[in-house]
Motif scaffolding. Structure first.
Motif, PDB file in Angstrom:
ATOM      1  N   LEU A 107       3.130  11.572   9.851  1.00 33.84           N
ATOM      2  CA  LEU A 107       3.198  12.308   8.608  1.00 33.84           C
ATOM      3  C   LEU A 107       1.835  12.882   8.234  1.00 33.84           C
ATOM      4  N   HIS A 108       1.882  13.966   7.440  1.00 32.04           N
ATOM      5  CA  HIS A 108       0.649  14.579   6.979  1.00 32.04           C
ATOM      6  C   HIS A 108       0.633  14.679   5.457  1.00 32.04           C
ATOM      7  N   SER A 109      -0.567  14.645   4.904  1.00 30.15           N
ATOM      8  CA  SER A 109      -0.791  15.003   3.499  1.00 30.15           C
ATOM      9  C   SER A 109      -2.037  15.868   3.456  1.00 30.15           C
ATOM     10  N   ALA A 145       0.842  -1.201   0.000  1.00 33.03           N
ATOM     11  CA  ALA A 145       0.000   0.000   0.000  1.00 33.03           C
ATOM     12  C   ALA A 145       0.869   1.240   0.000  1.00 33.03           C
ATOM     13  N   SER A 146       0.391   2.275  -0.662  1.00 31.49           N
ATOM     14  CA  SER A 146       1.094   3.546  -0.734  1.00 31.49           C
ATOM     15  C   SER A 146       0.140   4.642  -0.285  1.00 31.49           C
ATOM     16  N   VAL A 147       0.714   5.777   0.137  1.00 33.91           N
ATOM     17  CA  VAL A 147      -0.134   6.938   0.413  1.00 33.91           C
ATOM     18  C   VAL A 147      -0.966   7.275  -0.825  1.00 33.91           C
ATOM     19  N   LEU A 187       1.773  16.046  -1.420  1.00 36.29           N
ATOM     20  CA  LEU A 187       2.718  15.320  -0.569  1.00 36.29           C
ATOM     21  C   LEU A 187       3.675  16.343   0.028  1.00 36.29           C
ATOM     22  N   LEU A 188       3.920  16.240   1.322  1.00 37.05           N
ATOM     23  CA  LEU A 188       4.612  17.308   2.038  1.00 37.05           C
ATOM     24  C   LEU A 188       6.068  16.953   2.320  1.00 37.05           C
ATOM     25  N   ASP A 189       6.866  17.997   2.322  1.00 38.97           N
ATOM     26  CA  ASP A 189       8.325  17.853   2.416  1.00 38.97           C
ATOM     27  C   ASP A 189       8.776  17.146   3.701  1.00 38.97           C
TER      28      ASP A 189
HETATM   29  C1  LIG Z   1       7.723  11.131  -1.078  1.00 40.83           C
HETATM   30  S1  LIG Z   1       6.268  10.450  -0.432  1.00 40.83           S
HETATM   31  C2  LIG Z   1       6.733   8.763  -0.331  1.00 40.83           C
HETATM   32  C3  LIG Z   1       5.570   7.880  -0.540  1.00 40.83           C
HETATM   33  C4  LIG Z   1       5.776   6.416  -0.162  1.00 40.83           C
HETATM   34  N1  LIG Z   1       6.833   5.786  -0.910  1.00 40.83           N
HETATM   35  C5  LIG Z   1       4.467   5.689  -0.396  1.00 40.83           C
HETATM   36  O1  LIG Z   1       4.385   4.927  -1.375  1.00 40.83           O
HETATM   37  O2  LIG Z   1       3.539   5.900   0.390  1.00 40.83           O
HETATM   38  C6  LIG Z   1       6.280  10.948   1.258  1.00 40.83           C
HETATM   39  C7  LIG Z   1       5.104  11.856   1.592  1.00 40.83           C
HETATM   40  O3  LIG Z   1       3.882  11.135   1.464  1.00 40.83           O
HETATM   41  C8  LIG Z   1       2.993  11.501   2.493  1.00 40.83           C
HETATM   42  N2  LIG Z   1       2.757  10.329   3.339  1.00 40.83           N
HETATM   43  C9  LIG Z   1       3.445   9.161   3.320  1.00 40.83           C
HETATM   44  N3  LIG Z   1       2.951   8.309   4.237  1.00 40.83           N
HETATM   45  C10 LIG Z   1       1.918   8.968   4.845  1.00 40.83           C
HETATM   46  C11 LIG Z   1       1.006   8.623   5.877  1.00 40.83           C
HETATM   47  N4  LIG Z   1       1.066   7.424   6.462  1.00 40.83           N
HETATM   48  N5  LIG Z   1       0.074   9.536   6.253  1.00 40.83           N
HETATM   49  C12 LIG Z   1       0.003  10.753   5.664  1.00 40.83           C
HETATM   50  N6  LIG Z   1       0.840  11.132   4.684  1.00 40.83           N
HETATM   51  C13 LIG Z   1       1.783  10.256   4.280  1.00 40.83           C
HETATM   52  C14 LIG Z   1       3.643  12.617   3.310  1.00 40.83           C
HETATM   53  O4  LIG Z   1       3.225  13.867   2.788  1.00 40.83           O
HETATM   54  C15 LIG Z   1       5.100  12.330   3.042  1.00 40.83           C
HETATM   55  O5  LIG Z   1       5.885  13.477   3.227  1.00 40.83           O
END
Ligand SMILES: C[S@@+](CC[C@H](N)C(=O)[O-])C[C@H]1O[C@@H](n2cnc3c(N)ncnc32)[C@H](O)[C@@H]1O
Length: 288
Positions: A246-248, A112-114, A163-165
């Motif tokens: 983490l936040h989105s 699963a991914s965000v 997606l946040l830094d």
């Molecule tokens: C560069 S992305 C990487 C995504 C990761 N490889 C994936 O497939 O979920 C990282 C960003 O995704 C968002 N993110 C990842 N996991 C999260 C979570 N569990 N809840 C909320 N936001 C999340 C945040 O904004 C975070 O800074």
């Protein structure tokens, strides 16, 4: 063989059964440690669950030292663990290309991914447009290339996942000037900072890609026991404390299905006001 293995979003046990079997038999196991973090696990708890050593791979190692990761992967099995899904961050396509150049076979074991778990907020994944990254503004670097992508999405009614830094292993420049390499503590952008930056950019550009009243959803700690959603306007979320990272953020598109709205209203403090904000936001683009 290089195995790229997605870890999912939260717990050590979110790895798939096939992923775990591969991790147990690989010669070396790397954990990519700069694009995301697991909500309810860390290197130590992964090592305990897998029953073996995990090597942290920072940005420098992955982007400049990939040959070290791929060393002898023609003969040995190497695991490269990525939080979320393996292709949820563009960085890892580089590693695959490098492996191919070296004649190393590559297999991905997904998770699963965000990018798909965000559907838990009630918005249909099929109606998301381009995802955008929001980076921390500095005094002299305030990039706004995300703005036209949000505009493009919203013109055709699509939602935008922001997606946040994340900043990890950033050197402290004052210490660097004194000849010492000291790293800053990790920083994770919050919902509020993201929304404040978005408001600043709209205030500067004034093209009405969105307004302070545009409806959004704050998505916090997705997949964890403390996962939460808040449906509110952009300006309200600029003041919202979303808690631990983490936040989105999702900015709604200009076409919201009635079922999507019904689902989202569960997460709104003032349901009537949110419904009215969605209706007003839809007008914004029908007039263009
Ligand atoms: C560069 S992305 C990487 C995504 C990761 N490889 C994936 O497939 O979920 C990282 C960003 O995704 C968002 N993110 C990842 N996991 C999260 C979570 N569990 N809840 C909320 N936001 C999340 C945040 O904004 C975070 O800074």
């Amino acid at each position: 063989m290089l195995y790229l293995i997605g870890l999912g979003l939260s717990h050590a046990t979110d790895i798939t059964v096939r992923g775990l079997e591969v991790v147990k038999r690989c010669k070396r196991v790397y954990l990519e440690a700069y694009t995301s973090i697991l909500m309810a696990a860390d290197k130590e708890s992964l090592e305990e669950f897998y029953g073996r050593e995990v090597i942290l791979a920072d940005r420098e190692l992955v982007e400049s030292g990939s040959d070290q990761i791929l060393d002898n992967a023609q003969d040995d099995d190497i695991a490269f663990l990525v939080v979320g899904d393996v292709f949820g961050a563009t960085t890892h396509t580089d590693l695959v290309i490098r492996a191919r150049e070296l004649g190393i076979k590559v297999e991905a074991i997904h998770n699963a991914s965000v990018m798909n778990a965000v559907g838990a907020c009630g918005l249909q994944l099929y109606t998301f447009g381009q995802a955008v990254s929001i980076v921390f503004f500095t005094d002299n670097w305030r990039p706004d290339s995300f703005y036209h992508k949000i505009m493009e999405n919203r013109k055709i009614g699509l939602h935008t996942l922001l997606l946040l830094d994340i900043k990890v292993k950033e050197p402290n420049f004052d210490e660097l000037m004194k000849g010492r390499l000291v790293y800053e503590p990790p920083r994770y952008m919050s919902v509020a900072t993201c929304c404040q930056q978005l408001l600043e950019v709209e205030d500067k550009r004034k093209e009405r890609a969105y307004t302070p009243q545009t409806p959004c959803v704050a998505v916090s700690r997705l997949g964890s026991p403390t996962q939460s959603f808040k449906a509110a306007t952009l300006e309200e979320l600029a003041e919202y404390d979303a808690g631990e990272p983490l936040h989105s953020v999702v900015m709604l598109g200009s076409q919201v299905h009635e079922l999507e709205l019904e689902y989202l209203l569960e997460f709104a403090d003032n349901k009537d006001a949110y419904r009215a904000a969605v209706a007003a936001d839809q007008e914004l683009f029908t007039k263009k």
